[in-house]
Design a protein around this motif. Sequence first.
Motif, PDB file in Angstrom:
ATOM      1  N   ARG A  34      20.695 112.483  42.109  1.00  0.00           N
ATOM      2  CA  ARG A  34      20.555 112.558  43.555  1.00  0.00           C
ATOM      3  C   ARG A  34      21.068 111.294  44.231  1.00  0.00           C
ATOM      4  NH1 ARG A  34      14.645 113.724  45.000  1.00  0.00           N
ATOM      5  NH2 ARG A  34      14.529 111.660  44.145  1.00  0.00           N
ATOM      6  N   GLU A  35      20.713 110.163  43.631  1.00  0.00           N
ATOM      7  CA  GLU A  35      21.143 108.889  44.188  1.00  0.00           C
ATOM      8  C   GLU A  35      22.363 108.443  43.412  1.00  0.00           C
ATOM      9  OE1 GLU A  35      20.270 106.143  46.111  1.00  0.00           O
ATOM     10  OE2 GLU A  35      18.843 107.266  47.342  1.00  0.00           O
ATOM     11  N   PRO A  36      23.547 108.491  44.017  1.00  0.00           N
ATOM     12  CA  PRO A  36      24.732 108.095  43.250  1.00  0.00           C
ATOM     13  C   PRO A  36      24.602 106.679  42.706  1.00  0.00           C
ATOM     14  CG  PRO A  36      25.331 108.896  45.435  1.00  0.00           C
ATOM     15  CD  PRO A  36      23.855 108.875  45.387  1.00  0.00           C
ATOM     16  N   ARG A  37      23.878 105.844  43.460  1.00  0.00           N
ATOM     17  CA  ARG A  37      23.783 104.458  43.010  1.00  0.00           C
ATOM     18  C   ARG A  37      22.952 104.350  41.728  1.00  0.00           C
ATOM     19  NH1 ARG A  37      21.966 100.315  47.431  1.00  0.00           N
ATOM     20  NH2 ARG A  37      23.121 101.746  48.761  1.00  0.00           N
ATOM     21  N   THR A  38      21.864 105.108  41.653  1.00  0.00           N
ATOM     22  CA  THR A  38      21.067 105.120  40.428  1.00  0.00           C
ATOM     23  C   THR A  38      21.900 105.630  39.268  1.00  0.00           C
ATOM     24  OG1 THR A  38      19.177 105.665  41.798  1.00  0.00           O
ATOM     25  CG2 THR A  38      18.883 105.870  39.442  1.00  0.00           C
ATOM     26  N   LEU A  39      22.682 106.670  39.559  1.00  0.00           N
ATOM     27  CA  LEU A  39      23.520 107.257  38.523  1.00  0.00           C
ATOM     28  C   LEU A  39      24.470 106.219  37.946  1.00  0.00           C
ATOM     29  CD1 LEU A  39      24.431 109.955  37.222  1.00  0.00           C
ATOM     30  CD2 LEU A  39      26.145 110.085  38.995  1.00  0.00           C
ATOM     31  N   TRP A  40      25.180 105.524  38.833  1.00  0.00           N
ATOM     32  CA  TRP A  40      26.119 104.521  38.367  1.00  0.00           C
ATOM     33  C   TRP A  40      25.404 103.416  37.611  1.00  0.00           C
ATOM     34  CZ3 TRP A  40      30.695 105.830  37.651  1.00  0.00           C
ATOM     35  CH2 TRP A  40      31.364 106.685  38.529  1.00  0.00           C
ATOM     36  N   MET A  41      24.214 103.088  38.114  1.00  0.00           N
ATOM     37  CA  MET A  41      23.521 101.979  37.470  1.00  0.00           C
ATOM     38  C   MET A  41      23.032 102.362  36.084  1.00  0.00           C
ATOM     39  SD  MET A  41      21.645 100.155  40.603  1.00  0.00           S
ATOM     40  CE  MET A  41      21.129  98.748  39.697  1.00  0.00           C
ATOM     41  N   VAL A  42      22.615 103.624  35.919  1.00  0.00           N
ATOM     42  CA  VAL A  42      22.151 104.031  34.587  1.00  0.00           C
ATOM     43  C   VAL A  42      23.330 104.122  33.621  1.00  0.00           C
ATOM     44  CG1 VAL A  42      21.147 105.934  33.286  1.00  0.00           C
ATOM     45  CG2 VAL A  42      20.057 105.168  35.373  1.00  0.00           C
ATOM     46  N   PHE A  43      24.455 104.662  34.090  1.00  0.00           N
ATOM     47  CA  PHE A  43      25.606 104.837  33.193  1.00  0.00           C
ATOM     48  C   PHE A  43      26.362 103.538  32.952  1.00  0.00           C
ATOM     49  CE2 PHE A  43      26.217 109.570  34.333  1.00  0.00           C
ATOM     50  CZ  PHE A  43      25.249 109.888  33.399  1.00  0.00           C
ATOM     51  N   LEU A  44      26.623 102.827  34.028  1.00  0.00           N
ATOM     52  CA  LEU A  44      27.585 101.732  33.917  1.00  0.00           C
ATOM     53  C   LEU A  44      26.958 100.347  33.805  1.00  0.00           C
ATOM     54  CD1 LEU A  44      30.487 102.787  36.259  1.00  0.00           C
ATOM     55  CD2 LEU A  44      30.379 102.829  33.784  1.00  0.00           C
ATOM     56  N   SER A  45      25.667 100.222  34.163  1.00  0.00           N
ATOM     57  CA  SER A  45      25.086  98.887  34.127  1.00  0.00           C
ATOM     58  C   SER A  45      25.136  98.262  32.725  1.00  0.00           C
ATOM     59  CB  SER A  45      23.664  98.897  34.674  1.00  0.00           C
ATOM     60  OG  SER A  45      22.850  99.746  33.917  1.00  0.00           O
ATOM     61  N   PRO A  46      24.929  99.030  31.632  1.00  0.00           N
ATOM     62  CA  PRO A  46      25.032  98.376  30.325  1.00  0.00           C
ATOM     63  C   PRO A  46      26.412  97.748  30.101  1.00  0.00           C
ATOM     64  CG  PRO A  46      23.960 100.489  30.082  1.00  0.00           C
ATOM     65  CD  PRO A  46      24.474 100.428  31.488  1.00  0.00           C
ATOM     66  N   ALA A  47      27.469  98.497  30.431  1.00  0.00           N
ATOM     67  CA  ALA A  47      28.812  97.967  30.205  1.00  0.00           C
ATOM     68  C   ALA A  47      29.072  96.757  31.098  1.00  0.00           C
ATOM     69  CB  ALA A  47      29.854  99.049  30.478  1.00  0.00           C
ATOM     70  N   PHE A  48      28.642  96.867  32.361  1.00  0.00           N
ATOM     71  CA  PHE A  48      28.865  95.760  33.289  1.00  0.00           C
ATOM     72  C   PHE A  48      28.168  94.492  32.801  1.00  0.00           C
ATOM     73  CE2 PHE A  48      26.787  93.390  36.727  1.00  0.00           C
ATOM     74  CZ  PHE A  48      27.903  92.796  37.287  1.00  0.00           C
ATOM     75  N   VAL A  49      26.916  94.637  32.408  1.00  0.00           N
ATOM     76  CA  VAL A  49      26.161  93.463  31.970  1.00  0.00           C
ATOM     77  C   VAL A  49      26.724  92.910  30.659  1.00  0.00           C
ATOM     78  CG1 VAL A  49      23.900  92.658  31.230  1.00  0.00           C
ATOM     79  CG2 VAL A  49      24.092  94.127  33.195  1.00  0.00           C
ATOM     80  N   LEU A  50      27.171  93.821  29.783  1.00  0.00           N
ATOM     81  CA  LEU A  50      27.755  93.348  28.521  1.00  0.00           C
ATOM     82  C   LEU A  50      28.996  92.504  28.800  1.00  0.00           C
ATOM     83  CD1 LEU A  50      27.527  93.567  25.405  1.00  0.00           C
ATOM     84  CD2 LEU A  50      29.331  95.269  25.548  1.00  0.00           C
ATOM     85  N   ILE A  51      29.817  92.960  29.746  1.00  0.00           N
ATOM     86  CA  ILE A  51      31.025  92.201  30.077  1.00  0.00           C
ATOM     87  C   ILE A  51      30.647  90.828  30.612  1.00  0.00           C
ATOM     88  CG2 ILE A  51      33.010  92.116  31.636  1.00  0.00           C
ATOM     89  CD1 ILE A  51      33.135  95.182  31.363  1.00  0.00           C
ATOM     90  N   ALA A  52      29.672  90.815  31.547  1.00  0.00           N
ATOM     91  CA  ALA A  52      29.277  89.534  32.137  1.00  0.00           C
ATOM     92  C   ALA A  52      28.721  88.595  31.071  1.00  0.00           C
ATOM     93  CB  ALA A  52      28.238  89.767  33.233  1.00  0.00           C
ATOM     94  N   LEU A  53      27.914  89.129  30.162  1.00  0.00           N
ATOM     95  CA  LEU A  53      27.309  88.289  29.126  1.00  0.00           C
ATOM     96  C   LEU A  53      28.358  87.771  28.149  1.00  0.00           C
ATOM     97  CD1 LEU A  53      24.054  90.212  28.089  1.00  0.00           C
ATOM     98  CD2 LEU A  53      24.149  87.940  29.035  1.00  0.00           C
ATOM     99  N   SER A  54      29.325  88.645  27.820  1.00  0.00           N
ATOM    100  CA  SER A  54      30.279  88.271  26.777  1.00  0.00           C
ATOM    101  C   SER A  54      31.338  87.305  27.269  1.00  0.00           C
ATOM    102  CB  SER A  54      30.972  89.520  26.235  1.00  0.00           C
ATOM    103  OG  SER A  54      30.013  90.480  25.901  1.00  0.00           O
ATOM    104  N   MET A  55      31.552  87.305  28.597  1.00  0.00           N
ATOM    105  CA  MET A  55      32.575  86.420  29.147  1.00  0.00           C
ATOM    106  C   MET A  55      32.311  84.950  28.820  1.00  0.00           C
ATOM    107  SD  MET A  55      34.826  88.028  31.181  1.00  0.00           S
ATOM    108  CE  MET A  55      35.092  87.917  32.936  1.00  0.00           C
ATOM    109  N   VAL A  56      31.039  84.602  28.641  1.00  0.00           N
ATOM    110  CA  VAL A  56      30.732  83.183  28.483  1.00  0.00           C
ATOM    111  C   VAL A  56      31.061  82.674  27.085  1.00  0.00           C
ATOM    112  CG1 VAL A  56      28.938  83.290  30.219  1.00  0.00           C
ATOM    113  CG2 VAL A  56      28.322  83.521  27.835  1.00  0.00           C
ATOM    114  N   PHE A  57      31.305  83.594  26.151  1.00  0.00           N
ATOM    115  CA  PHE A  57      31.610  83.123  24.798  1.00  0.00           C
ATOM    116  C   PHE A  57      33.100  82.946  24.630  1.00  0.00           C
ATOM    117  CE2 PHE A  57      27.709  85.553  24.420  1.00  0.00           C
ATOM    118  CZ  PHE A  57      26.904  84.574  23.895  1.00  0.00           C
ATOM    119  N   THR A  58      33.464  81.885  23.963  1.00  0.00           N
ATOM    120  CA  THR A  58      34.879  81.693  23.678  1.00  0.00           C
ATOM    121  C   THR A  58      35.094  81.976  22.207  1.00  0.00           C
ATOM    122  OG1 THR A  58      34.301  79.400  23.438  1.00  0.00           O
ATOM    123  CG2 THR A  58      35.553  80.003  25.378  1.00  0.00           C
ATOM    124  N   SER A  59      36.356  82.131  21.850  1.00  0.00           N
ATOM    125  CA  SER A  59      36.615  82.244  20.424  1.00  0.00           C
ATOM    126  C   SER A  59      37.043  80.892  19.869  1.00  0.00           C
ATOM    127  CB  SER A  59      37.649  83.328  20.149  1.00  0.00           C
ATOM    128  OG  SER A  59      38.320  83.671  21.321  1.00  0.00           O
TER     129      SER A  59
END
Lengths: 379, 437
Positions: A29-54
């Motif tokens: 019903r709430e498109p924002r909830t939908l996006w947050m449930v589906f995409l928030s894991p990927a978004f947060v993973l990207i943000a978290l992983s950016m800080v690591f260097t190789s």
Amino acid sequence: MGRSGYNWGLMSINRFKSILSKEYRHIFREPRTLWMVFLSPAFVLIALSMVFTSGTTRVDLAVWDQDRTALSRQFIGTLTSDDDFSVRRISGYNDIESSLTARRIDAGVIIPPGFADTVQSGSTASIQVLLDGVDTLAAGEATGSLLGHASKFGAEVSQQYVLSPPSVQIRGQSAYLPESSDRDSMVPGLIPIVFSLPVIAAALALAREREKGTLETLVATPVRGLEYLGGKLIAYVSASLVGLLPVWLAASLLFNVPFRGNFVLLVVLTTDFLMASVGLAIVVGNIVHSQQAATVLSLLVFFVPAFFLSGLLEPIDTTDVIGTIVSYAMPSTHFVTICRAVFLKGASFLELWRPSLMLAALSVIWLTLGALTFRKEIA
Amino acid sequence: MKTMRKRNFAASSMNNLTRRIVDHLHRIWGLALKEFQQLSRDKLLLAFLIIAPLMELLLMGALAGGGIRNLPLAVVDQDRTRASRDLVAKLEQRDEFRIMGYGDSVEEARSWMQGGDVSAIAVIRPGYGAALTDPARSAQVQIIADGSNQVASTVTLAASEDVAAELSRDLVASHQSAGKGPVELRIVARFNAAMEDQPHSITAMLAIIVFEIALVVAAQSIARERENGTLEQLRVTPLGRLDLMIGKALPTLVVGLVDFLLLVGLVVIWFDIPVRGSVFVLTLLTIPFVIAQIGWGTLISLISRTQQQAMLFVFALAMVEVAFSGFLVPASDMPGIMQAVSYVSSLQHYLVIVRGIALRGASLRTLWVPAVSLAGISAGVLMLAWLRLRIGLDSDSLRQRLVRAWRHLGARWSERPSRSRPDGHSAKKRELKREPA
């Protein structure tokens, strides 16, 4: 059928389906909830992983050269010869102390006056190193690196002192990740943490019905407890599972983490993990009466332990019985092992039977507890 | 005469101003009182806010953060001499290792590692003992560390290097009284002579717990009123925007500071980690840190329509902040752009302050950079929240407003040619457009 009250009987497929569709409607019903449930894991993973260097890490060094001779400059030259240190000059003991306190440097090196004379006379000159001991891991690495450079300098300088090969030599090898990249090791380990987002949404969905009183309306309908919880469980597990695809794409394509395992196995074990986590979330949602309290409790249950207890940084010390029990009760602990093994080790199901079984057991335990606490609340 | 009136005017405007300020304070106090009442009514929530953080720190501090210990090690001893047994004993003595089993072949040990039963393998090839007796040769030991946990693998390799160095030293000393070489490093670990891991991790836990509690309380307080529709009721009262923000912020500030002081007490008394610097300065700098979370919380509760959304935003923000805080990676080791981004993380600055004051005994003067950054961040975030509050609290989202503005613009644009060219074409089009509405 009739009004059977609120007891646990056989489940009715129809009632279960209507609860499921109600849950899906809440999410969709709430498109924002939908996006947050589906995409928030990927978004947060990207943000978290950016800080690591190789790349490798550098040690910030301050050198106080009291000797000021060609030899002391040569010693400093050895330190700057590769990329291990970033060196700057400093004069005075107080400068080193205050720089350490202000965290501008990791270590201070003091070359004593008469350094060159001592070395040329054939005896041993001592160089004092003041190290910031707060971060022990970084301090240990800095120590090792400094000792290595000092013996290299020793071999360069002294004719009599031939750097004899050490009697015992370690040939170190890092299995699975030969080039020892922080990022490759951390990204799969962070996947359980980012999946706690949609899981906690389930806890809040439960708390919301209680806070708003719609749960009581549901009690008045023929829907039974098991059907209700089952609908919630399936809705949130399946919605989160869809989020695995963007997470996997981000890890493999964006961060180039090797994926050596089987994708179907990953999907199956992720489902296993999500069942256990949503079970825990149902328990959290049952304990509290308001969404605010549910959020606080979820943060305490899912967030801090996921970083400190899951073995993400420190592997679990199994000789500590209480610590092991608490860690093993958290679904994310087993999923950290599983994600790293499937991504990096290419482990098969047979090699992962123990964490998989643990997760299955945890799903049963937490879901049963969830069902029990739920019934109590209504009665 | 003229000056008299001027002075009168000035005096009355002064009076007006003070009266208005008193009015505002009165309203703010009323709102804050209501918030406190609401908090104290939900006993369970109050318990979670005050007692749970203490329990959490107690549990986490006791169970985790003690450093890497007892890593399961597999030994493949193909030499089977006294020397090889000596090496294994030396490895076992280390805190880092615990011998899990002895394998016959490397393949067998590798299969254990594949299943996650061991995280390191020491391989001693045949001829190790013989090589030791020959001063010209060096005996080699292979250490295979599980690279899937980078932290553990680094510690494994460093610890085994230490063991090798120790053995070499012992052997050289027993062979001949060789010199130490031209240089010797005398290494002193400042602030932590015993090299304990706990102070480092406990301070991180303290900062993260204060952070999350302040953020949640702030974010849910407005989101809850919004979801229940009581925010609209508040908006028709004489409460101004600023009154609303301050009144909502006060309880969070109190909860955050109370939690902080209790946690510091726990760290000092229970975990026996003395605060070397001034507790007063630390408390003082906690205020802008909590205010920054209030700003974030207010902003989140203004852009989310339900508490569930607010919670998801809170968690996403919390994870991003933890990532940039320097807890997982020191900020100086991040890629360049991320280092710049990490300056926006209030948790990063606060962690520097907490560790600086508590563990290194730093004063406000050495910590002015993170202190000023923290103040800047809280001011910036509060500003953003205030701006969002100005846009309006009605259910319109920013996107809807933009869409409407765009439509409005489009409608005006399509009207213009129709006025100059009344051929009926675009008028028809408008007719069609109007139909669905």
